[in-house]
Design a protein around this motif. Structure first.
Motif, short mmCIF file in Angstrom:
data_model
loop_
_atom_site.label_atom_id
_atom_site.label_comp_id
_atom_site.label_asym_id
_atom_site.label_seq_id
_atom_site.Cartn_x
_atom_site.Cartn_y
_atom_site.Cartn_z
N TYR A 33 -5.15 -12.63 -3.24
CA TYR A 33 -4.47 -11.69 -4.37
C TYR A 33 -2.90 -11.58 -4.37
O TYR A 33 -2.56 -11.13 -5.52
CB TYR A 33 -5.05 -10.29 -3.75
CG TYR A 33 -6.72 -10.28 -3.96
CD1 TYR A 33 -7.27 -10.73 -4.87
CD2 TYR A 33 -7.06 -9.34 -3.03
CE1 TYR A 33 -8.91 -10.53 -4.77
CE2 TYR A 33 -8.54 -9.21 -2.74
CZ TYR A 33 -9.27 -10.06 -3.82
OH TYR A 33 -10.70 -9.92 -3.75
N VAL A 34 -2.22 -12.06 -3.29
CA VAL A 34 -0.88 -11.79 -3.40
C VAL A 34 0.01 -12.97 -2.99
O VAL A 34 0.59 -13.14 -2.32
CB VAL A 34 -0.46 -10.75 -2.41
CG1 VAL A 34 1.02 -10.14 -2.96
CG2 VAL A 34 -1.47 -9.51 -2.40
N ILE A 91 1.16 -16.86 -7.55
CA ILE A 91 0.91 -16.34 -8.87
C ILE A 91 0.21 -15.08 -8.67
O ILE A 91 -1.07 -15.10 -8.12
CB ILE A 91 0.23 -17.37 -10.00
CG1 ILE A 91 1.16 -18.40 -10.07
CG2 ILE A 91 0.29 -16.36 -11.34
CD1 ILE A 91 0.61 -19.42 -11.14
N ARG A 92 0.59 -13.69 -9.22
CA ARG A 92 -0.06 -12.69 -9.22
C ARG A 92 -0.58 -11.93 -10.43
O ARG A 92 0.16 -12.46 -11.41
CB ARG A 92 0.90 -11.52 -8.17
CG ARG A 92 1.14 -12.34 -6.68
CD ARG A 92 2.55 -11.58 -6.23
NE ARG A 92 2.70 -12.42 -5.10
CZ ARG A 92 4.02 -11.97 -4.52
NH1 ARG A 92 4.68 -11.11 -4.64
NH2 ARG A 92 4.23 -13.13 -3.28
N SER A 93 -1.25 -10.85 -10.26
CA SER A 93 -1.56 -9.80 -11.64
C SER A 93 -1.76 -8.57 -10.96
O SER A 93 -1.85 -8.20 -9.76
CB SER A 93 -2.79 -10.44 -12.18
OG SER A 93 -3.95 -10.27 -11.28
N THR A 94 -1.70 -7.72 -11.90
CA THR A 94 -1.69 -6.41 -11.50
C THR A 94 -3.08 -5.87 -11.02
O THR A 94 -3.36 -5.34 -10.14
CB THR A 94 -1.49 -5.21 -12.85
OG1 THR A 94 -0.13 -5.68 -13.44
CG2 THR A 94 -1.52 -3.94 -12.40
N ALA A 104 -5.94 -5.60 -4.02
CA ALA A 104 -5.28 -6.03 -2.49
C ALA A 104 -4.90 -4.34 -1.74
O ALA A 104 -5.16 -4.34 -0.68
CB ALA A 104 -4.01 -6.82 -2.44
N SER A 105 -4.30 -3.98 -2.65
CA SER A 105 -3.86 -2.40 -2.15
C SER A 105 -5.10 -1.57 -1.75
O SER A 105 -4.98 -0.80 -0.73
CB SER A 105 -3.03 -1.83 -3.25
OG SER A 105 -2.46 -0.48 -2.76
N ILE A 161 3.03 -5.92 -1.29
CA ILE A 161 1.93 -5.34 -2.38
C ILE A 161 2.61 -4.43 -3.17
O ILE A 161 2.73 -4.49 -4.59
CB ILE A 161 0.48 -5.03 -1.77
CG1 ILE A 161 -0.10 -6.15 -1.46
CG2 ILE A 161 -0.27 -4.37 -3.01
CD1 ILE A 161 -1.27 -5.57 -0.60
N GLN A 162 2.91 -3.31 -2.69
CA GLN A 162 3.82 -2.13 -3.21
C GLN A 162 5.07 -2.51 -3.97
O GLN A 162 5.34 -2.07 -5.32
CB GLN A 162 4.03 -1.01 -2.31
CG GLN A 162 2.87 -0.35 -1.53
CD GLN A 162 1.55 0.00 -2.63
OE1 GLN A 162 1.91 0.26 -3.62
NE2 GLN A 162 0.38 -0.54 -2.17
#
Length: 519
Positions: free
Chosen positions: A451-452, A455-458, A464-465, A502-503
């Motif tokens: 997930y992180v 390439i990432r997405s909201t 992930a968070s 992540i944050q």
């Protein structure tokens, strides 16, 4: 309770350089160096490419190196930092040479300067393809000649000691570092290492991901400890993935690095069909900066469904290749790859975090008497993306600047600070099963890799968070009731680092350098 004038956490180029300078300047001062593995095990050991330094003033210049660094950093570099790091490079190189580091030379006796992605000129000094190993060898030999330095291998720094361990009030709402709690892995006891000045140089965070070029020790311990001590941590969203780690289907964890200098030497990237593809992504093709090359490979792999692409060296002068990259050639031979006939399967892997503990131009963190150097720090040099071979240089320059500032402030520090309490493990017990720790570690790595990644997405970051939150809660419960072990501390540190990445990725609203979010 061991008491020292200086405490250095980590035994890579940053920690060794700082320790050596302090020890030689103050032969009457005591210095402890703690390192959680063998003294030779660090990210420095695996640095293949070399160190960027302007030596050829005809075809290169300080301004060109500065500009290349600023371009790679994509608008987020601190230009003042970039300028002094580049300008101080020759002095730091001379020191390394004086300490016995050997760099490769050409036929005319001049240094053989390599070229890597993002560089506009040949300016990389190197020792074959094991430059970091050679630098560390020379520095360790020098450190061992200093009788006032005590090296404690297999000693794990658990936490930095600040006011939150002491029954004292904060002054100006800023904390002060008084040393660290250190676990002796042989005795299993946690000891209090008091020090007037602490240097945190414990390396990177690679093992927060499933695949990394980093050694097993790179679990973000320093960044996590500093964060718990209320140092400021920034730019953690900028994780640099090395484009070309050797793909081995049976190998998990640390991936063998195929140096960027191999592409500088002329190697070409090809897809599984043998077709070149970098021309579709950047005019510099294989010599584009790492973020661009990594995203290009990632996109090609996602498009084709393949697990890797190829690095083609078949057209190169293999006699010259063997002289320059003997370690890489031997590794390929050991797994049946004949570079005259076969291409090297490669895949991007987590390599270097451009963020970390924020420091000023003297290497000082927000926590008083706590210096931070090397990959653990965020100096402003790299911005959003590290230019190849700037990391060894940064470590040397900031180790020197930290040393100078340490000399300046040493006598201003209280000789009789409050006594920190002994570490208490009252009410804790040895874990019945280590599977809880190993399972959570693997789960964190899977979350980050899936997930992180490059390439990432909201949506993926929020997922992930959410998943990490449960692991954080489980691990904190485990931490409070279980006796400390390196495995448990590493897990806790990896979780802290993962959460920061992540944050801070969620907070960034613009694609820059190594950070790319689809939405």
């Amino acid at each position: 309770m061991p008491k020292f004038d200086y405490l250095v956490i980590g035994s890579g180029v940053a920690g060794l350089t700082y320790a050596l300078k302090v020890a030689k300047r103050f032969p009457d001062k005591t210095l402890a160096m703690v390192t959680k593995s063998h003294e030779t095990e660090s990210n420095t050991k695996y640095a293949q490419g070399g160190m960027a330094v302007v030596l050829d003033k005809v075809s290169d210049s300080y301004q060109q190196h500065i500009q290349d660094t600023l371009v790679a950093g994509d608008g987020l570099c601190d230009e003042e930092v970039v300028r002094f790091v580049v300008n101080e490079a020759p002095d730091r190189l001379k020191e390394l040479i004086d300490w016995g580091t050997k760099f490769d030379k050409g036929k005319q006796g001049k240094y053989d300067l390599g070229k890597e992605g993002g560089h506009s000129a040949h300016r990389i000094v190197h020792h074959k393809d094991i430059t970091g190993f050679e630098i560390q060898r020379a520095l360790l030999e020098q450190v061992h000649e200093c009788p006032n330095v005590s090296v404690f291998a297999h000693h794990f720094a658990v936490d930095l000691i600040t006011e939150h361990h002491l029954d004292v009030e904060l002054v100006d709402k800023s904390r002060t570092c008084f040393g660290a709690y250190v676990l002796d892995e042989k005795t299993k006891k946690i000891e209090t290492y008091k020090a007037k000045i602490t240097m945190l140089a414990s390396g990177g965070i690679g093992h927060v991901y499933q695949n990394t070029t980093n050694p097993q020790i790179a679990t973000g311990d320093g960044i996590a400890m500093a964060y718990r001590a209320q140092a400021h941590v920034k730019h953690m969203e900028f994780v640099q993935f090395h484009p070309t780690a050797l793909y081995e289907s049976e190998r998990k964890g640390q991936n063998f690095l195929i140096s960027e200098a191999v592409r500088g030497f002329g190697a070409l990237l090809r897809d599984k069909k043998g077709e070149p593809f970098m021309q579709k992504y950047d005019d510099r093709e294989e010599l584009a900066s790492r973020d661009i090359v990594s995203r290009a490979i990632d996109f090609e792999m996602k498009k084709s469904g393949d697990e890797y692409v190829y690095l083609d060296c078949r057209h190169l002068d293999l006699v010259a290749f063997e002289k320059h990259f003997p370690n890489i050639l031997n590794k390929c031979k050991s797994i049946g790859i004949d570079l005259s006939k076969d291409m090297i399967p490669v895949v991007p892997a987590a390599h270097y975090v451009c963020g970390g503990v924020e420091v000023n131009i003297h290497g000082q963190s927000r926590v008083k008497n706590l210096f931070v150097c090397g990959e653990t720090s965020c100096t402003g040099l790299h911005g959003a993306n590290r230019l190849a071979s700037n990391s060894l240089l940064e470590a040397l320059v900031y180790a020197h600047r930290s040393y100078l500032k340490s000399v300046e402030i040493f006598d201003q520090i209280d000789d009789n600070p409050p006594e920190p309490p002994a570490w208490s493990e009252k009410g804790t017990m040895h874990p019945k099963e280590l599977i809880l720790i190993t399972h959570n570690r693997k789960e964190v790595q899977a979350i980050m890799s899936n997930y992180v990644g490059i390439i990432r997405s909201t949506e993926r970051l929020n997922r992930a968070s959410k998943r990490l939150k449960l692991i954080i809660e489980e691990t904190e419960v485990l931490y409070k009731k279980t006796k400390i072990s390196p495995q448990l501390s590493e897990l806790r540190n990896l979780i802290t680092v993962a959460n920061l990445i992540i944050q801070q990725s969620l907070n960034r609203d613009e694609n820059k350098g190594g950070f790319y979010r689809t939405d």
